[in-house]
Write a protein that holds these residues in place. Structure first.
Motif, PDB file in Angstrom:
ATOM      1  N   THR A  31       0.829  -1.203   0.000  1.00 28.97           N
ATOM      2  CA  THR A  31       0.000   0.000   0.000  1.00 28.97           C
ATOM      3  C   THR A  31       0.863   1.254   0.000  1.00 28.97           C
ATOM      4  OG1 THR A  31      -1.723  -1.215   1.207  1.00 28.97           O
ATOM      5  CG2 THR A  31      -1.892   1.173   1.192  1.00 28.97           C
ATOM      6  N   ASP A  32       1.961   1.210   0.754  1.00 22.62           N
ATOM      7  CA  ASP A  32       2.898   2.339   0.777  1.00 22.62           C
ATOM      8  C   ASP A  32       3.541   2.535  -0.599  1.00 22.62           C
ATOM      9  OD1 ASP A  32       4.512   4.404   1.875  1.00 22.62           O
ATOM     10  OD2 ASP A  32       6.130   2.985   2.232  1.00 22.62           O
ATOM     11  N   GLU A  33       3.913   1.420  -1.233  1.00 16.00           N
ATOM     12  CA  GLU A  33       4.485   1.498  -2.577  1.00 16.00           C
ATOM     13  C   GLU A  33       3.469   2.076  -3.562  1.00 16.00           C
ATOM     14  OE1 GLU A  33       6.541  -1.421  -5.914  1.00 16.00           O
ATOM     15  OE2 GLU A  33       6.213  -2.182  -3.881  1.00 16.00           O
ATOM     16  N   LEU A  34       2.211   1.699  -3.397  1.00 21.02           N
ATOM     17  CA  LEU A  34       1.148   2.221  -4.251  1.00 21.02           C
ATOM     18  C   LEU A  34       1.040   3.735  -4.109  1.00 21.02           C
ATOM     19  CD1 LEU A  34      -1.340   2.087  -6.058  1.00 21.02           C
ATOM     20  CD2 LEU A  34      -2.672   1.364  -4.051  1.00 21.02           C
ATOM     21  N   SER A  35       1.065   4.223  -2.883  1.00 22.54           N
ATOM     22  CA  SER A  35       0.983   5.666  -2.663  1.00 22.54           C
ATOM     23  C   SER A  35       2.164   6.381  -3.306  1.00 22.54           C
ATOM     24  CB  SER A  35       0.934   5.972  -1.160  1.00 22.54           C
ATOM     25  OG  SER A  35       0.811   7.362  -0.943  1.00 22.54           O
ATOM     26  N   SER A  36       3.349   5.765  -3.230  1.00 23.75           N
ATOM     27  CA  SER A  36       4.532   6.360  -3.860  1.00 23.75           C
ATOM     28  C   SER A  36       4.389   6.399  -5.380  1.00 23.75           C
ATOM     29  CB  SER A  36       5.786   5.571  -3.476  1.00 23.75           C
ATOM     30  OG  SER A  36       6.008   5.634  -2.084  1.00 23.75           O
ATOM     31  N   ALA A  37       3.866   5.315  -5.954  1.00 32.69           N
ATOM     32  CA  ALA A  37       3.660   5.269  -7.402  1.00 32.69           C
ATOM     33  C   ALA A  37       2.645   6.321  -7.841  1.00 32.69           C
ATOM     34  CB  ALA A  37       3.195   3.870  -7.824  1.00 32.69           C
ATOM     35  N   ILE A  38       1.586   6.481  -7.064  1.00 33.37           N
ATOM     36  CA  ILE A  38       0.578   7.491  -7.374  1.00 33.37           C
ATOM     37  C   ILE A  38       1.170   8.888  -7.228  1.00 33.37           C
ATOM     38  CG2 ILE A  38      -1.588   8.525  -6.561  1.00 33.37           C
ATOM     39  CD1 ILE A  38      -2.566   5.656  -6.005  1.00 33.37           C
ATOM     40  N   GLY A  39       2.046   9.075  -6.240  1.00 33.38           N
ATOM     41  CA  GLY A  39       2.711  10.360  -6.080  1.00 33.38           C
ATOM     42  C   GLY A  39       3.533  10.726  -7.297  1.00 33.38           C
ATOM     43  N   GLN A  84      -3.541   6.239   3.374  1.00 35.83           N
ATOM     44  CA  GLN A  84      -3.081   6.298   4.770  1.00 35.83           C
ATOM     45  C   GLN A  84      -4.119   5.643   5.683  1.00 35.83           C
ATOM     46  OE1 GLN A  84       0.370   7.179   4.135  1.00 35.83           O
ATOM     47  NE2 GLN A  84      -0.004   7.884   6.220  1.00 35.83           N
ATOM     48  N   ASP A  85      -5.405   5.905   5.386  1.00 38.88           N
ATOM     49  CA  ASP A  85      -6.477   5.288   6.174  1.00 38.88           C
ATOM     50  C   ASP A  85      -6.549   3.783   5.921  1.00 38.88           C
ATOM     51  OD1 ASP A  85      -7.082   7.769   7.200  1.00 38.88           O
ATOM     52  OD2 ASP A  85      -8.748   8.140   5.830  1.00 38.88           O
ATOM     53  N   VAL A  86      -6.287   3.374   4.688  1.00 36.81           N
ATOM     54  CA  VAL A  86      -6.198   1.940   4.384  1.00 36.81           C
ATOM     55  C   VAL A  86      -5.117   1.308   5.249  1.00 36.81           C
ATOM     56  CG1 VAL A  86      -5.417   0.285   2.627  1.00 36.81           C
ATOM     57  CG2 VAL A  86      -7.100   2.027   2.031  1.00 36.81           C
ATOM     58  N   GLY A  87      -3.961   1.960   5.308  1.00 31.28           N
ATOM     59  CA  GLY A  87      -2.854   1.446   6.120  1.00 31.28           C
ATOM     60  C   GLY A  87      -3.212   1.354   7.588  1.00 31.28           C
ATOM     61  N   SER A  88      -3.926   2.347   8.104  1.00 35.10           N
ATOM     62  CA  SER A  88      -4.342   2.313   9.511  1.00 35.10           C
ATOM     63  C   SER A  88      -5.228   1.106   9.787  1.00 35.10           C
ATOM     64  CB  SER A  88      -5.099   3.603   9.873  1.00 35.10           C
ATOM     65  OG  SER A  88      -4.248   4.711   9.809  1.00 35.10           O
ATOM     66  N   ASN A  89      -6.130   0.826   8.854  1.00 32.15           N
ATOM     67  CA  ASN A  89      -7.008  -0.330   9.026  1.00 32.15           C
ATOM     68  C   ASN A  89      -6.214  -1.631   8.984  1.00 32.15           C
ATOM     69  OD1 ASN A  89      -8.982  -2.536   7.724  1.00 32.15           O
ATOM     70  ND2 ASN A  89     -10.192  -1.079   8.929  1.00 32.15           N
ATOM     71  N   LEU A  90      -5.278  -1.726   8.034  1.00 26.97           N
ATOM     72  CA  LEU A  90      -4.480  -2.941   7.911  1.00 26.97           C
ATOM     73  C   LEU A  90      -3.588  -3.154   9.128  1.00 26.97           C
ATOM     74  CD1 LEU A  90      -3.375  -2.628   4.173  1.00 26.97           C
ATOM     75  CD2 LEU A  90      -5.183  -4.097   5.106  1.00 26.97           C
ATOM     76  N   ALA A  91      -3.111  -2.054   9.711  1.00 23.24           N
ATOM     77  CA  ALA A  91      -2.215  -2.146  10.868  1.00 23.24           C
ATOM     78  C   ALA A  91      -2.963  -2.433  12.165  1.00 23.24           C
ATOM     79  CB  ALA A  91      -1.423  -0.845  11.015  1.00 23.24           C
ATOM     80  N   THR A  92      -4.281  -2.612  12.047  1.00 15.46           N
ATOM     81  CA  THR A  92      -5.121  -2.880  13.218  1.00 15.46           C
ATOM     82  C   THR A  92      -5.821  -4.218  13.028  1.00 15.46           C
ATOM     83  OG1 THR A  92      -5.500  -0.485  13.323  1.00 15.46           O
ATOM     84  CG2 THR A  92      -6.867  -1.853  14.741  1.00 15.46           C
ATOM     85  N   CYS A 126      -1.371  -1.311  -7.616  1.00 13.36           N
ATOM     86  CA  CYS A 126      -2.641  -1.401  -6.881  1.00 13.36           C
ATOM     87  C   CYS A 126      -3.181  -2.823  -6.889  1.00 13.36           C
ATOM     88  CB  CYS A 126      -3.662  -0.441  -7.507  1.00 13.36           C
ATOM     89  SG  CYS A 126      -5.206  -0.311  -6.597  1.00 13.36           S
ATOM     90  N   ARG A 127      -3.067  -3.495  -8.028  1.00  9.16           N
ATOM     91  CA  ARG A 127      -3.537  -4.882  -8.113  1.00  9.16           C
ATOM     92  C   ARG A 127      -2.754  -5.780  -7.156  1.00  9.16           C
ATOM     93  NH1 ARG A 127      -8.579  -5.309  -9.971  1.00  9.16           N
ATOM     94  NH2 ARG A 127      -8.833  -4.782 -12.152  1.00  9.16           N
ATOM     95  N   ARG A 128      -1.439  -5.514  -7.044  1.00  6.29           N
ATOM     96  CA  ARG A 128      -0.638  -6.320  -6.120  1.00  6.29           C
ATOM     97  C   ARG A 128      -1.033  -6.025  -4.673  1.00  6.29           C
ATOM     98  NH1 ARG A 128       4.296  -5.123  -4.158  1.00  6.29           N
ATOM     99  NH2 ARG A 128       4.854  -3.787  -5.915  1.00  6.29           N
ATOM    100  N   ALA A 129      -1.264  -4.757  -4.363  1.00  3.49           N
ATOM    101  CA  ALA A 129      -1.706  -4.408  -3.011  1.00  3.49           C
ATOM    102  C   ALA A 129      -3.028  -5.109  -2.689  1.00  3.49           C
ATOM    103  CB  ALA A 129      -1.856  -2.890  -2.891  1.00  3.49           C
ATOM    104  N   GLU A 130      -3.917  -5.133  -3.669  1.00  6.47           N
ATOM    105  CA  GLU A 130      -5.205  -5.814  -3.466  1.00  6.47           C
ATOM    106  C   GLU A 130      -4.989  -7.302  -3.196  1.00  6.47           C
ATOM    107  OE1 GLU A 130      -9.430  -6.700  -5.798  1.00  6.47           O
ATOM    108  OE2 GLU A 130      -7.744  -5.821  -6.893  1.00  6.47           O
ATOM    109  N   ARG A 131      -4.069  -7.928  -3.953  1.00  5.89           N
ATOM    110  CA  ARG A 131      -3.804  -9.360  -3.734  1.00  5.89           C
ATOM    111  C   ARG A 131      -3.246  -9.621  -2.341  1.00  5.89           C
ATOM    112  NH1 ARG A 131      -1.725  -8.782  -8.979  1.00  5.89           N
ATOM    113  NH2 ARG A 131       0.431  -8.951  -8.258  1.00  5.89           N
ATOM    114  N   CYS A 132      -2.519  -8.655  -1.785  1.00  2.00           N
ATOM    115  CA  CYS A 132      -1.988  -8.802  -0.422  1.00  2.00           C
ATOM    116  C   CYS A 132      -3.080  -8.617   0.626  1.00  2.00           C
ATOM    117  CB  CYS A 132      -0.877  -7.776  -0.170  1.00  2.00           C
ATOM    118  SG  CYS A 132       0.652  -8.058  -1.073  1.00  2.00           S
TER     119      CYS A 132
END
Length: 198
Positions: free
Chosen positions: A44-52, A77-85, A144-150
Motif C-alpha cells: 500500500t505504501d508502494e502504491l501511494s509512492s507510485a501514485i505520487g 493512509q487510512d487503508v494502512g491504519s485499518n491494515l495495521a489494526t 494497486c492490483r498487487r496491493a489488493e492481492r496482499c
C-alpha cells in the motif's frame, strides 16, 4: 549559560526497534516483518509512492485530476491504519479509530463514471503507454492490483475490513480509466496489443 535555552533536538528517524526482524501493529502486537499484514502495508505504501510519481508527471501537464490523486493518497493512509489494526487483537477503541467506510468507494465509482463517459470505446487490449502521465498511472494500477492481492487474504481471514479490499479493487479501475483519460487529454497515442505473427 542558564539563560540560554538548550536547542531542541530533532527526533531521530531511526528507532532500532525493528532490528530483530519484528515490528508493531497499531494494537501493540509484535509480529515478524514478513507477516502478511506488513506485506500488505508495504504494498500500500508502494502504491501511494507510485501514485505520487504519477501525480507529479500529471501536474507538469496541468491535469485537473491531480487533486483527486492527492485525496487517494490520503485515503491510502487510512487503508494502512485499518491494515495495521488486525481485528483479532483490536479493542473497540482501535476499531472505531481505524474503521473504513463505503463512502470513498462510491466516490471512486463516481469519478470512474465521469471519465469513462468522455473516453472513446475500448476496442483492443491497451498496453501501458500514452505519455509519461498515462504510463505512470498504468504502473500505479499494476501496483494497486498487487496491493489488493496482499489485502484479500487478510479480509478473508477476518483481520481487515472488507471495504479496504473493495476500495483497492475500485481504485485499480479508476487508475486504468484515468490513464486513458490522461493520454486522450495530452493527445498521446495508446499502444495496443498486436498478436505476433506465428
Amino acid at each position: 549559560s542558564p539563560d540560554r535555552a538548550a536547542p531542541e533536538r530533532a527526533p531521530r528517524i531511526y528507532t532500532r526497534t525493528g532490528d530483530s526482524g519484528f515490528s508493531s501493529t497499531f494494537t501493540g502486537e509484535r509480529r515478524p516483518k514478513g507477516d502478511p499484514i506488513f506485506e500488505a502495508l508495504g504494498a500500500t505504501d508502494e502504491l501511494s509512492s507510485a501514485i505520487g510519481l504519477a501525480g507529479e508527471f500529471s501536474s507538469e501537464k496541468g491535469h485537473t485530476f491531480v487533486d483527486q490523486l492527492h485525496k487517494v493518497q490520503c485515503m491510502l493512509q487510512d487503508v494502512g491504519s485499518n491494515l495495521a489494526t488486525p481485528l483479532s487483537s483490536a479493542r473497540e477503541a482501535h476499531r472505531r479509530r481505524t474503521s473504513f467506510s463505503e463512502k470513498p468507494i462510491l466516490e471512486l465509482e463516481q469519478w470512474i463514471d465521469s471519465y469513462s463517459e468522455q473516453l472513446p470505446p475500448l476496442r483492443a487490449f491497451i498496453l501501458p503507454s500514452g505519455g509519461r502521465s498515462s504510463a505512470a498511472l498504468h504502473f500505479s494500477r499494476a501496483v494497486c492490483r498487487r496491493a489488493e492481492r496482499c489485502v484479500v487474504p487478510l479480509v478473508q481471514a477476518g483481520e481487515a475490513d472488507p471495504n479496504v479490499a473493495k476500495y483497492l479493487n475500485r481504485l485499480s479501475d479508476y487508475l486504468f480509466v484515468l490513464a486513458r483519460y490522461a493520454a486522450m487529454k495530452e493527445g498521446k497515442e495508446e499502444k495496443i496489443y498486436i498478436k505476433p505473427e506465428p
